[in-house]
Motif scaffolding. Structure first.
Motif, short mmCIF file in Angstrom:
data_model
loop_
_atom_site.label_atom_id
_atom_site.label_comp_id
_atom_site.label_asym_id
_atom_site.label_seq_id
_atom_site.Cartn_x
_atom_site.Cartn_y
_atom_site.Cartn_z
N ILE A 160 -1.22 100.89 -31.03
CA ILE A 160 -1.04 101.95 -30.04
C ILE A 160 -1.37 101.35 -28.68
N ASN A 161 -0.41 101.37 -27.79
CA ASN A 161 -0.56 100.75 -26.48
C ASN A 161 -1.01 101.74 -25.42
N CYS A 162 -1.69 101.21 -24.42
CA CYS A 162 -2.15 102.02 -23.29
C CYS A 162 -2.07 101.18 -22.04
N THR A 163 -1.45 101.70 -21.02
CA THR A 163 -1.44 101.03 -19.72
C THR A 163 -2.10 101.93 -18.69
N TYR A 164 -2.75 101.30 -17.73
CA TYR A 164 -3.47 102.09 -16.74
C TYR A 164 -3.30 101.47 -15.36
N GLN A 165 -3.35 102.32 -14.36
CA GLN A 165 -3.31 101.90 -12.96
C GLN A 165 -4.43 102.65 -12.28
N THR A 166 -5.45 101.92 -11.86
CA THR A 166 -6.63 102.60 -11.37
C THR A 166 -7.27 101.85 -10.21
N SER A 167 -8.20 102.56 -9.58
CA SER A 167 -9.09 101.93 -8.63
C SER A 167 -10.48 101.92 -9.24
N GLY A 168 -11.08 100.76 -9.35
CA GLY A 168 -12.38 100.66 -10.00
C GLY A 168 -12.21 100.48 -11.49
N PHE A 169 -13.08 99.70 -12.09
CA PHE A 169 -12.98 99.48 -13.54
C PHE A 169 -14.36 99.21 -14.10
N ASN A 170 -14.76 100.10 -15.04
CA ASN A 170 -16.01 99.89 -15.76
C ASN A 170 -15.79 99.94 -17.26
#
Lengths: 109, 120
Positions: free
Chosen positions: A20-30
């Motif tokens: 199961i794939n997931c892509t993300y576009q974000t500011s900040g990463f924890n």
């Protein structure tokens, strides 16, 4: 802003492997989380990745590539009880999670 | 360990009524989260507290919604007046934010069983 994409539905056969794939576009990463949610129940924690690479935990593994904004959850030796929704969630800060809409997995005989 | 406790588990009310949802986090956890889940919008964060202080309430839909955390073992989410579009499952979750600054590794959140709210 934050945008998380994962497929809406998947079907797989008992005993098989599914990714199961997931892509993300974000500011900040924890970190990147995966949760499992059976119908009518609460989400339960499956895995957490903060560094690139594969984290293995029994039949379930999770992979992260921060440069690609990409993660996947790998389920091996599928069982009927694995039929559930799988939620990808991004931690923009240590506490704040943004969830994808979830992938509903159906395991068939 | 009792886990996160929520009450009531189910609530049916009429439009215009006040609704109060309750949550007891896991003992020792210092973060508490309120989420709403619907088929259309998925799981949305409404508000979260750290050490009983509201940190981010940007997800609260409007002034009809309010949340309090008077002590480390109790929180409420109130809707007044309620509307049919508030019908959803409301989850409370708790976690342990180790740094106290929100900058450390993501904290695992543990969810309660949820309150299924239906506003007629």
């Amino acid at each position: 802003g934050q945008n998380i994409d994962q497929p809406t539905e998947m079907t797989a056969t008992e005993g098989a492997i599914v990714q199961i794939n997931c892509t993300y576009q974000t500011s900040g990463f924890n970190g990147l989380f995966w949760y499992q949610q059976h119908a009518g129940e609460a989400p339960t924690f499956l895995s957490y990745n903060v560094l690139d690479g594969l984290e293995e935990k029994g039949r379930f593994s999770s992979f992260l590539s921060r440069s690609k904004g990409y993660s996947y959850l790998l389920l091996k030796e599928l069982q009927m009880k694995d039929s559930a929704s799988y939620l990808c969630a991004h931690a923009g800060t240590a506490s704040k999670l943004t969830f994808g809409t979830g992938t509903r997995l159906q395991v068939t005989l | 360990d009792a886990g996160v406790i929520q009450s009531p588990r189910h609530e049916v009310t009429e439009m215009g009524q006040e609704v109060t949802l309750r949550c007891k986090p896991i003992s020792g956890h210092n973060s508490l989260f309120w989420y709403r889940q619907t088929m259309m919008r998925g799981l949305e964060l409404l508000i979260y507290f750290n050490n009983n202080v509201p940190i981010d309430d940007s997800g609260m839909p409007e002034d009809r919604f309010s949340a309090k955390m008077p002590n480390a073992s109790f929180s409420t989410l109130k809707i007044q007046p309620s509307e049919p579009r508030d019908s959803a499952v409301y989850f409370c979750a708790s976690g342990e934010e180790k740094t106290g600054m929100g900058q450390g590794p993501g904290e695992t959140q543990y969810f309660g069983p949820g309150t299924r709210l239906l506003v007629l």
